[in-house]
Write an enzyme that holds these catalytic residues in place. Structure first.
Site, PDB file in Angstrom:
ATOM      1  N   PRO A  14       4.475   0.765  -3.184  1.00  0.00           N
ATOM      2  CA  PRO A  14       3.272  -0.070  -3.189  1.00  0.00           C
ATOM      3  C   PRO A  14       2.764  -0.238  -1.759  1.00  0.00           C
ATOM      4  CG  PRO A  14       5.206  -1.458  -3.350  1.00  0.00           C
ATOM      5  CD  PRO A  14       5.708  -0.035  -3.289  1.00  0.00           C
ATOM      6  N   ASP A  46      -3.141  -0.539  -2.933  1.00  0.00           N
ATOM      7  CA  ASP A  46      -3.576  -1.752  -3.623  1.00  0.00           C
ATOM      8  C   ASP A  46      -4.787  -2.372  -2.926  1.00  0.00           C
ATOM      9  OD1 ASP A  46      -3.017  -3.479  -5.856  1.00  0.00           O
ATOM     10  OD2 ASP A  46      -2.257  -4.976  -4.449  1.00  0.00           O
ATOM     11  N   ASN A  73      -7.304  -4.596  -5.213  1.00  0.00           N
ATOM     12  CA  ASN A  73      -6.200  -5.426  -4.762  1.00  0.00           C
ATOM     13  C   ASN A  73      -5.734  -6.376  -5.853  1.00  0.00           C
ATOM     14  OD1 ASN A  73      -5.406  -8.261  -3.177  1.00  0.00           O
ATOM     15  ND2 ASN A  73      -4.480  -6.410  -2.363  1.00  0.00           N
ATOM     16  N   SER A  98       6.376  -0.147   1.707  1.00  0.00           N
ATOM     17  CA  SER A  98       5.649   0.678   2.676  1.00  0.00           C
ATOM     18  C   SER A  98       5.970   0.316   4.121  1.00  0.00           C
ATOM     19  CB  SER A  98       4.144   0.556   2.433  1.00  0.00           C
ATOM     20  OG  SER A  98       3.733  -0.800   2.512  1.00  0.00           O
ATOM     21  N   ASP A  99       6.651  -0.809   4.361  1.00  0.00           N
ATOM     22  CA  ASP A  99       7.083  -1.167   5.716  1.00  0.00           C
ATOM     23  C   ASP A  99       8.334  -0.404   6.120  1.00  0.00           C
ATOM     24  OD1 ASP A  99       7.096  -3.970   3.898  1.00  0.00           O
ATOM     25  OD2 ASP A  99       5.386  -3.721   5.263  1.00  0.00           O
ATOM     26  N   ASP A 183      10.247  -9.775  -7.399  1.00  0.00           N
ATOM     27  CA  ASP A 183      11.244  -8.748  -7.673  1.00  0.00           C
ATOM     28  C   ASP A 183      12.582  -9.326  -8.125  1.00  0.00           C
ATOM     29  OD1 ASP A 183      11.598  -9.885  -5.185  1.00  0.00           O
ATOM     30  OD2 ASP A 183      12.149  -8.022  -4.184  1.00  0.00           O
TER      31      ASP A 183
END
Length: 668
Positions: A14, A46, A73, A98-99, A183
């Site tokens: 994501p 997103d 988004n 994505s980090d 999560d």
């Protein structure tokens, strides 16, 4: 690139305003040793506005395995993850933020671990980049197959794990639309229903980092309003899948500590008085009443017990006073009273507050600092002398009432107390193995040594251990010694072998001398150069051996059929070692028990099971190239290693692959 078979892994990324970290994230998947022919990458933009969308499109031009989706988004990571799940066709799914980025061999190792142990979830070792907090306890060692009750796996509920996709679809799991804690319920449900969990701890799999611009969701959506829905769903998920009782209490404890008490203490004082009292406090109180059972309450640390008690009693003002002054009150010290130690909180034994003492009782949580400094035999007799030091933190050094306890492992026998000589925190104890058991010698079996530390009437019992190593990085133990005494049952010579466990705990292995094996197995592993070949190594325990030395490694199935291979001996330093190579690939299907054989047909030496041994696969040309596998059974025959050898069930494997294709029957 057109695929001829479904991918092994679908990596779902994501992405929202993820530059510049995004490029390394995606390329770390492209560079996986598992191979892009076995990976599909689903990156979901997103609604980014910083160039993330353009970078994904650029990367996709050179990588057919990368599929990019652009969507408006959604406000959190759960929405794009769900989009990726709806598209995924892999046997496994891995969620990559994505980090972050992966170690090059991460997916191959995690997939191999899942394949070999038939587990539904695999945790890969996480590494902190730039100071971001990551879990560490669960990654102390590899765990081929475990569960949430036998490991620290449940302490990490982030979704950065390898999941078997059939588990996700069977449970119809998707991420709720929350900005924070979305999560945790997903991972909790997977953990609670998984057929086994694996842990890869010997390789840096997942690198976790903070963004340069500081807009990680865990930082920008950290306030209570973004946490409450996810927390509620965590509690409801555990209650849904676990029946009330000790197992549920053990799991609920994690959520009471981390999702209830922690955020309440840190975040509730930051809210306005009205929102704290009218919006958040009622929800926290409901969770305390519904899920913090007496079984959970007993497991909590005193500061959390105090919070839960005040919530249950509906004492809002007192609760706010406690959380606002938490830092100051944590340093108030302790009080010893009648063998118990209490936290000197302002509410302690205040007749107006009337809070039970149990909310301040820290006795069982005080650290016992101790160290076994030396262990040695005295003279030629049966006396083992131990020296060291010990004290109970914030209470004091040990006193004369301290005792050493010999505690049997796995068999019935009362603890055997041995007096300890204490002097200014140090201790000395002499154990005469010939008379220690009320005048009788210490009987056969493994005896674990514990220290019952007594200070000012306070008693804490801990395993006797040695954490310090010698210059060679090892712990030095006394040699084994034969103890010849006259016991209640007559003249029975025994052999005592002191040893340290992998965690540094000190124990004694006592055996009848006639039962002392002539050798020890030191290693069991699959040959990396010859498929389906097991290598067993060991060493003689005595030279010359008292009993006949082993000559062959024997594999025997349930019907009595046997295969034997010779042991090859060689000198290694000051001892004699041996190696045996067993071609497991030539064994017929069945359960094969491994032993070492000597020239004495009545003597059998067990090859012990080992936690580090996983399964292996190979192809048999004599069976038209059919795949076979061998793996150790979780419980061997009377302590021996047992291998299951069997063909891979092709119909099941084919059905699983067909069932995982996009659009196949069974998808929800």
């Amino acid at each position: 690139m057109s695929r001829t078979s479904p991918p092994r892994v679908s990596v779902i990324i994501p992405a929202y305003n993820s530059m510049p970290e995004l490029t390394k994230c995606v390329t770390s998947v492209m560079d996986q040793t598992l191979g892009l022919d076995k990976i599909e990458i689903i990156a979901v933009d997103d609604g980014s506005t910083d160039g993330t969308a353009q970078e994904l499109d650029r990367l996709a031009q050179g990588c057919p395995s990368l599929r990019v989706v652009h969507q408006p988004n959604s406000g959190g990571a759960g929405g794009p993850r769900n989009t990726g799940l709806d598209m995924a066709g892999g046997e496994y799914v891995f969620f990559l933020d994505s980090d972050d980025y992966l170690g090059p061999d991460a997916l191959r190792r995690m997939v191999a671990m899942a394949d070999e142990n038939h587990t539904d979830v695999v945790l890969g070792k996480m590494v902190s980049v730039g100071g971001r907090a990551v879990p560490t306890a669960v990654f102390s060692h590899n765990q081929p197959r475990t569960d949430i009750f036998s490991s620290h796996a449940y302490r990490t509920l982030g979704c950065w794990k390898l999941f078997r996709r059939s588990l996700i679809e069977r449970l119809e799991l998707r991420f709720p639309p929350y900005r924070n804690c979305e999560d945790k319920p997903f991972t909790a449900a997977a953990f609670l229903n998984a057929d086994g969990i694996s842990v890869v701890a010997d390789y840096d799999c997942y690198y976790s980092r903070n963004r340069q611009n500081g807009n990680n969701l865990t930082l920008t959506a950290a306030d209570l309003v973004h946490r409450m829905d996810g927390t509620r769903l965590c509690f409801e998920t555990v209650a849904r899948y676990l029946e009330p009782g000790p197992r549920r209490d053990r799991i609920m404890r994690r959520h009471v500590e981390w999702e209830l008490c922690g955020p309440l203490r840190a975040l509730l004082p930051k809210e306005s008085e009205q929102r704290a009292r009218e919006v958040f406090y009622p929800q926290f109180r409901h969770w305390a009443q519904s899920y913090a059972t007496d079984g959970v309450f007993q497991q909590l640390a005193p500061p959390d017990r105090l919070i839960v008690h005040l919530l249950r009693a509906d004492r809002y003002e007192d609760l706010m006073a406690v959380v606002r002054n938490a830092k100051e009150d944590a340093a108030r010290g302790n009080l010893v009273d009648k063998g118990r130690v209490y936290w000197c909180h302002p509410f302690f034994r205040d007749p107006v507050k009337a809070v039970p003492d149990i909310c301040f009782d820290v006795t069982d949580r005080l650290p016992v600092r101790h160290e076994l400094a030396e262990a040695a035999w005295t003279g030629d007799g049966s006396v083992l002398r131990l020296t060291g030091h010990a004290h109970i933190e914030s209470v004091g050094a040990l006193e004369a009432a301290t005792r050493l306890l010999l505690r049997p492992r796995g068999f019935e026998h009362p603890d055997i107390p041995v007096p300890v000589a204490a002097d200014e925190g140090g201790f000395t104890v002499e154990i005469d193995l010939g008379t220690v058991d009320s005048g009788a010698p210490l009987g056969p079996g493994v005896w674990d040594l514990h220290l019952d530390v007594r200070v000012r009437g306070v008693s804490r019992t801990v395993r006797l251990r040695q954490t310090l190593n010698d210059p060679n990085g090892e712990r030095t133990t006394p040699p084994k010694r034969e103890v010849v005494t006259t016991s209640r049952s007559g003249h029975e010579p025994t052999t005592a072998r002191p040893f340290f466990t992998p965690h540094g705990n000190f124990s004694l292995d006592v055996r009848r001398t006639e039962d002392e094996p002539p050798c020890h197995v030191t290693g069991i592993a699959w040959d990396t150069s010859v498929p389906a070949t097991l290598i067993v190594t060991g060493r003689l325990t005595e030279e010359p051996p008292r009993h006949p030395a082993p000559t062959t490694l024997r594999a025997e199935d349930d019907s009595g059929s046997a295969r034997e291979v010779p042991l090859r001996y060689a000198q290694h330093g000051g001892h004699t070692g041996f190696t045996a190579r067993l071609p497991v690939g030539k064994l017929p299907p069945g359960h094969w028990t491994l032993t070492l054989r000597t020239d004495d047909p009545k003597r059998r030496i067990l090859v012990p099971p080992t936690k580090g041994l996983t399964g292996t696969h190979w192809f048999r040309l004599s069976r038209l190239g059919r795949p076979y596998y061998a793996k150790p059974l979780p419980r061997g025959s009377k302590g021996a290693l047992v291998l299951r050898v069997a063909p891979v069930r092709l119909t099941v494997a084919l059905r699983r692959r067909l069932g995982r294709r996009p659009g196949a029957a069974g998808r929800t």
